[in-house]
Design a protein around this motif. Structure first.
Motif, PDB file in Angstrom:
ATOM      1  N   UNK A  19       0.791  -1.003  -0.060  1.00  0.00           N
ATOM      2  CA  UNK A  19      -0.519   0.364  -0.156  1.00  0.00           C
ATOM      3  C   UNK A  19       0.857   1.054  -0.074  1.00  0.00           C
ATOM      4  N   UNK A  20       1.391   1.428  -1.059  1.00  0.00           N
ATOM      5  CA  UNK A  20       2.090   2.781  -1.339  1.00  0.00           C
ATOM      6  C   UNK A  20       1.380   4.170  -0.568  1.00  0.00           C
ATOM      7  N   UNK A  21       0.239   4.454  -0.503  1.00  0.00           N
ATOM      8  CA  UNK A  21      -0.230   5.544  -0.296  1.00  0.00           C
ATOM      9  C   UNK A  21       0.236   5.585   1.707  1.00  0.00           C
ATOM     10  N   UNK A  22       0.317   4.296   2.268  1.00  0.00           N
ATOM     11  CA  UNK A  22       1.108   4.667   3.526  1.00  0.00           C
ATOM     12  C   UNK A  22       2.278   4.837   3.571  1.00  0.00           C
ATOM     13  N   UNK A  23       3.074   4.631   2.713  1.00  0.00           N
ATOM     14  CA  UNK A  23       4.642   4.834   2.544  1.00  0.00           C
ATOM     15  C   UNK A  23       4.937   6.749   2.147  1.00  0.00           C
ATOM     16  N   UNK A  24       3.942   6.669   0.818  1.00  0.00           N
ATOM     17  CA  UNK A  24       3.679   8.057   1.375  1.00  0.00           C
ATOM     18  C   UNK A  24       3.091   9.175   2.176  1.00  0.00           C
ATOM     19  N   UNK A  25       2.209   8.633   3.324  1.00  0.00           N
ATOM     20  CA  UNK A  25       2.100   9.463   4.439  1.00  0.00           C
ATOM     21  C   UNK A  25       3.126   9.468   5.092  1.00  0.00           C
ATOM     22  N   UNK A  26       4.151   8.844   4.700  1.00  0.00           N
ATOM     23  CA  UNK A  26       5.336   8.493   6.200  1.00  0.00           C
ATOM     24  C   UNK A  26       6.247   9.590   5.528  1.00  0.00           C
ATOM     25  N   UNK A  27       6.344   9.479   4.016  1.00  0.00           N
ATOM     26  CA  UNK A  27       7.410  11.108   3.908  1.00  0.00           C
ATOM     27  C   UNK A  27       6.704  12.147   4.002  1.00  0.00           C
ATOM     28  N   UNK A  28       5.556  12.377   4.188  1.00  0.00           N
ATOM     29  CA  UNK A  28       5.133  13.811   4.348  1.00  0.00           C
ATOM     30  C   UNK A  28       5.202  14.001   5.863  1.00  0.00           C
ATOM     31  N   UNK A  29       4.829  13.223   6.237  1.00  0.00           N
ATOM     32  CA  UNK A  29       4.785  13.304   7.834  1.00  0.00           C
ATOM     33  C   UNK A  29       5.962  13.370   8.264  1.00  0.00           C
ATOM     34  N   UNK A  52      15.505  12.297   6.980  1.00  0.00           N
ATOM     35  CA  UNK A  52      15.374  12.266   6.000  1.00  0.00           C
ATOM     36  C   UNK A  52      16.497  11.174   5.642  1.00  0.00           C
ATOM     37  N   UNK A  53      16.199  10.550   6.324  1.00  0.00           N
ATOM     38  CA  UNK A  53      17.360   9.006   6.327  1.00  0.00           C
ATOM     39  C   UNK A  53      16.268   7.801   5.926  1.00  0.00           C
ATOM     40  N   UNK A  70      12.583   5.900   2.524  1.00  0.00           N
ATOM     41  CA  UNK A  70      10.577   5.387   1.519  1.00  0.00           C
ATOM     42  C   UNK A  70      10.736   6.174   0.447  1.00  0.00           C
ATOM     43  N   UNK A  71      11.457   6.474  -0.513  1.00  0.00           N
ATOM     44  CA  UNK A  71      10.753   7.729  -1.635  1.00  0.00           C
ATOM     45  C   UNK A  71      12.225   6.214  -2.550  1.00  0.00           C
ATOM     46  N   UNK A  72      13.076   6.031  -1.602  1.00  0.00           N
ATOM     47  CA  UNK A  72      13.474   5.027  -3.016  1.00  0.00           C
ATOM     48  C   UNK A  72      12.569   3.529  -3.269  1.00  0.00           C
ATOM     49  N   UNK A  73      11.766   3.450  -1.860  1.00  0.00           N
ATOM     50  CA  UNK A  73      11.217   1.936  -2.036  1.00  0.00           C
ATOM     51  C   UNK A  73       9.813   2.505  -2.748  1.00  0.00           C
ATOM     52  N   UNK A  74       9.138   3.780  -2.863  1.00  0.00           N
ATOM     53  CA  UNK A  74       7.731   4.191  -3.245  1.00  0.00           C
ATOM     54  C   UNK A  74       8.667   4.054  -4.986  1.00  0.00           C
ATOM     55  N   UNK A  75       9.665   4.434  -5.113  1.00  0.00           N
ATOM     56  CA  UNK A  75       9.766   4.950  -6.505  1.00  0.00           C
ATOM     57  C   UNK A  75      10.217   3.001  -7.225  1.00  0.00           C
ATOM     58  N   UNK A  76      11.363   2.437  -6.729  1.00  0.00           N
ATOM     59  CA  UNK A  76      11.393   1.059  -6.876  1.00  0.00           C
ATOM     60  C   UNK A  76       9.749  -0.088  -7.113  1.00  0.00           C
ATOM     61  N   UNK A  77       9.075   0.044  -6.345  1.00  0.00           N
ATOM     62  CA  UNK A  77       7.850  -0.465  -6.341  1.00  0.00           C
ATOM     63  C   UNK A  77       7.015  -0.058  -7.609  1.00  0.00           C
TER      64      UNK A  77
END
Length: 147
Positions: free
Chosen positions: A90-100, A120-121, A126-133
């Motif tokens: 569920x990429x929406x969860x990971x994107x929420x974490x980035x915005x948080x 930042x880490x 997380x951004x690398x993960x989302x891009x990979x997915x």
């Protein structure tokens, strides 16, 4: 982060930690333990093994460096699973974490390597993960015929 005067911007990291423990508990209860690989156990053991080092450190910066390493090691099995099964995340969860984390960074009362490194880490991994997915999903869509 709190000891380095991160202030209210430090609290989202603490809340995220609690949420991660809850998700880990739910995953442990739900998932068959047959699918946990040796490399998953290796990264889990490395992450757990570094926790005493983090606890014993006398420097906030060293603690943040270790915590960033622990979190990154703990994220590797998620990367591995998502690489093989990109549609199960569920990429929406990971994107929420980035915005948080972005909002937490803006809320920091003092900026230093100690207060900035961990969020930042988290964001970079997380951004690398989302891009990979996204890339894997796009590749998988090309492999299967459209209905």
């Amino acid at each position: 982060m709190l000891s380095s005067k991160g202030g209210v911007g430090s609290f989202p990291s603490g809340v995220s930690s609690l949420i991660c423990f809850f998700i880990a508990f739910l995953a442990y209860k739900k998932v068959s333990h047959d699918i946990i690989s040796r490399s998953d156990w290796l990264f889990f053991t490395l992450a757990l093994g570094s926790i005493p080092l983090w606890y014993m450190t006398d420097s906030a910066l060293n603690a943040v460096i270790l915590l960033s390493i622990i979190d990154t090691l703990g994220f590797i099995p998620t990367f591995k699973k998502a690489y093989h099964y990109p549609f199960e995340e569920q990429l929406s969860f990971f994107m929420m974490m980035v915005f948080k984390d972005i909002f937490a960074l803006m809320a920091l009362e003092e900026y230093s390597l100690t207060t900035l490194l961990f969020p930042i880490t988290l964001d970079v991994s997380t951004i690398a993960f989302v891009v990979m997915v996204f890339v894997r999903r796009r590749g998988k869509n090309r492999e299967t015929p459209q209905r």
